[in-house]
Design a protein around this motif. Sequence first.
Motif, short mmCIF file in Angstrom:
data_model
loop_
_atom_site.label_atom_id
_atom_site.label_comp_id
_atom_site.label_asym_id
_atom_site.label_seq_id
_atom_site.Cartn_x
_atom_site.Cartn_y
_atom_site.Cartn_z
N LEU A 42 14.78 23.83 59.54
CA LEU A 42 14.67 22.85 60.21
C LEU A 42 15.39 21.60 60.24
N ASP B 219 0.67 13.45 62.26
CA ASP B 219 0.10 14.56 62.48
C ASP B 219 1.26 15.50 62.80
N HIS B 220 2.44 15.16 63.00
CA HIS B 220 3.66 16.02 62.84
C HIS B 220 4.08 16.62 61.42
N GLY C 128 2.04 19.17 60.21
CA GLY C 128 2.63 20.48 60.79
C GLY C 128 3.51 21.17 59.93
N PHE C 129 4.30 20.03 59.23
CA PHE C 129 5.45 20.54 58.38
C PHE C 129 4.69 20.94 56.91
N HIS D 141 3.51 24.35 57.27
CA HIS D 141 4.75 25.23 57.56
C HIS D 141 5.38 25.24 56.07
N MET E 19 -3.69 24.36 64.19
CA MET E 19 -3.59 23.47 65.16
C MET E 19 -4.84 22.15 64.71
N THR E 20 -4.29 21.04 64.87
CA THR E 20 -5.17 20.09 64.63
C THR E 20 -6.38 20.10 65.25
N ALA E 21 -7.62 20.07 64.43
CA ALA E 21 -8.98 20.18 64.89
C ALA E 21 -9.63 18.81 64.83
N HIS E 22 -9.39 18.26 63.38
CA HIS E 22 -10.16 17.21 63.25
C HIS E 22 -9.15 16.13 62.40
N ARG F 150 -9.53 30.38 57.96
CA ARG F 150 -8.67 29.70 58.89
C ARG F 150 -8.50 28.15 58.60
N LYS F 151 -9.42 27.74 57.68
CA LYS F 151 -9.42 26.17 57.49
C LYS F 151 -8.32 25.72 56.61
N LEU G 91 -8.27 18.39 59.44
CA LEU G 91 -8.57 19.72 59.51
C LEU G 91 -7.85 20.64 60.43
N PHE G 92 -7.08 21.39 59.88
CA PHE G 92 -6.09 22.09 60.81
C PHE G 92 -6.80 23.62 60.87
N ILE G 93 -7.04 24.02 62.02
CA ILE G 93 -7.44 25.53 62.22
C ILE G 93 -6.10 26.56 62.72
N ALA H 82 -4.79 29.41 64.60
CA ALA H 82 -5.28 29.84 66.08
C ALA H 82 -4.01 30.53 66.62
C1 LIG Z 1 8.09 25.10 62.81
C2 LIG Z 1 6.80 24.38 61.93
C3 LIG Z 1 7.13 22.87 61.96
C4 LIG Z 1 6.02 22.24 62.45
C5 LIG Z 1 6.39 20.75 63.08
C6 LIG Z 1 5.49 20.78 64.21
C7 LIG Z 1 4.13 20.50 63.95
C8 LIG Z 1 3.44 19.92 65.06
C9 LIG Z 1 1.88 19.54 64.70
C10 LIG Z 1 1.16 19.13 65.77
C11 LIG Z 1 -0.13 19.40 65.61
C12 LIG Z 1 -0.73 19.16 66.91
O1 LIG Z 1 -0.61 18.21 67.90
S1 LIG Z 1 -1.70 20.32 67.51
C13 LIG Z 1 -2.46 19.68 69.10
C14 LIG Z 1 -3.74 18.93 68.93
N1 LIG Z 1 -4.85 19.96 68.85
C15 LIG Z 1 -5.32 20.85 69.69
O2 LIG Z 1 -5.17 20.80 70.69
C16 LIG Z 1 -6.51 22.00 69.30
C17 LIG Z 1 -7.55 21.95 70.29
N2 LIG Z 1 -8.64 22.57 69.99
C18 LIG Z 1 -8.78 24.05 69.56
O3 LIG Z 1 -7.62 24.72 70.41
C19 LIG Z 1 -9.85 24.72 68.98
O4 LIG Z 1 -10.97 23.99 68.85
C20 LIG Z 1 -9.32 25.37 67.71
C21 LIG Z 1 -8.32 26.41 68.02
C22 LIG Z 1 -8.99 23.94 66.75
C23 LIG Z 1 -10.56 26.16 67.14
O5 LIG Z 1 -10.97 26.91 68.19
P1 LIG Z 1 -11.56 28.47 67.65
O6 LIG Z 1 -10.46 29.12 67.67
O7 LIG Z 1 -12.35 28.63 68.59
O8 LIG Z 1 -12.50 28.40 66.39
P2 LIG Z 1 -13.92 27.66 66.21
O9 LIG Z 1 -14.67 28.89 65.90
O10 LIG Z 1 -14.42 26.65 67.05
O11 LIG Z 1 -13.81 26.99 64.88
C24 LIG Z 1 -13.48 27.80 63.49
C25 LIG Z 1 -14.10 26.84 62.29
O12 LIG Z 1 -13.46 25.69 62.34
C26 LIG Z 1 -14.64 24.64 62.72
N3 LIG Z 1 -14.05 23.42 63.35
C27 LIG Z 1 -13.51 23.71 64.46
N4 LIG Z 1 -13.28 22.55 64.85
C28 LIG Z 1 -13.83 21.60 64.07
C29 LIG Z 1 -13.66 20.31 64.14
N5 LIG Z 1 -13.07 19.44 64.89
N6 LIG Z 1 -14.30 19.56 62.98
C30 LIG Z 1 -15.05 20.35 61.93
N7 LIG Z 1 -14.85 21.78 62.04
C31 LIG Z 1 -14.18 22.23 62.94
C32 LIG Z 1 -15.60 25.44 63.14
O13 LIG Z 1 -16.96 24.94 62.76
C33 LIG Z 1 -15.59 26.81 62.45
O14 LIG Z 1 -16.23 26.75 61.27
P3 LIG Z 1 -17.03 27.91 60.54
O15 LIG Z 1 -18.05 28.11 61.69
O16 LIG Z 1 -16.07 29.56 60.63
O17 LIG Z 1 -17.38 27.58 59.20
#
Ligand SMILES: CCCCCCCCCCCC(=O)SCCNC(=O)CCNC(=O)[C@H](O)C(C)(C)COP(=O)(O)OP(=O)(O)OC[C@H]1O[C@@H](n2cnc3c(N)ncnc32)[C@H](O)[C@@H]1OP(=O)(O)O
Length: 254
Positions: A44, A168-169, A172-173, A176, A183-186, A213-214, A234-236, A238
Amino acid sequence: MSKDTSAEDPWHSGGKLHPVLGTRDPQLADAQRVWGEDFEPVDLSELEGADPHLEDVGEQMRRLRDALTGIADSGADLAEAAELLRRAADIVEPQSPDQATRLASQWRKGGPGARRTNPVGGTENVIAPPLRAFGHPDGSVSARITLGLPYQGPPGCVHGGMSALMLDHLFGFANHWVGLRGMTAHYEIDYRKPTPLLEPLDMKAWVESHEGRKIWVRATIESGGELRVEARALFISANVPLPGRDATAPGEER
Ligand SMILES: CCCCCCCCCCCC(=O)SCCNC(=O)CCNC(=O)[C@H](O)C(C)(C)COP(=O)(O)OP(=O)(O)OC[C@H]1O[C@@H](n2cnc3c(N)ncnc32)[C@H](O)[C@@H]1OP(=O)(O)O
């Protein structure tokens, strides 16, 4: 995680990201799992632009961005610059496909994804600082950057949202770097002291623990040897649909 004491510490040196898990290269393994065996692995930090002119345009745009911010009271005459920029936009705009087409093209098989254009490290993105991250043998990743006026929030300080974005970025690294993906969940953030503009900021992120997945991650920003910001998230893992393709970027399966 312990502090990195490696003699080959790439911190600030411009060094390449390198594998940390024995003979397995998590970057290559993950990339091949997502993109297929014909994926060409590229560090990268060393990712080349598809077109050197594009990198150059990005660099000139950032020079302008930094020179323009706060210039209003300087008495500068911007008439010629405005005309040149209008001409540049008139040249580029008609050649640029619509954004949905470009998005799909980024995510074509073997394509660069968003690595060159993301808003934190993308060298082709004018709003990116751009931040470069380096991996360490202890599993952490780090970055050093000095931010200027375009990123100001409180007087003389970095906008808190910018700190959150960069960390947040970096999370991700950090994922990686140790072969994880999510994905960032919390996301929680504490601003402990003001984060200064125009001073080097040292950022560090690492995976604290991982179960199913956590993925729990932590990160800090220090400046002048003092803690300014600390964050936890917390990242999940996905599956994320890839634009323009009947495929997803898989989450971590372990
Ligand atoms: C090239 C490389 C370089 C990489 C360089 C680049 C890196 C960039 C990084 C940027 C990162 C981002 O911006 S990411 C973008 C922002 N994030 C998003 O948009 C995510 C939006 N949310 C979602 O899509 C969804 O909520 C997910 C995928 C996160 C989870 O949904 P799901 O797959 O249906 O899973 P779900 O059953 O709800 O949850 C799974 C388990 O996690 C727990 N869980 C889920 N959410 C939470 C939460 N907020 N707080 C606590 N716990 C949670 C649940 O209770 C469950 O626990 P249990 O019951 O199993 O115990």
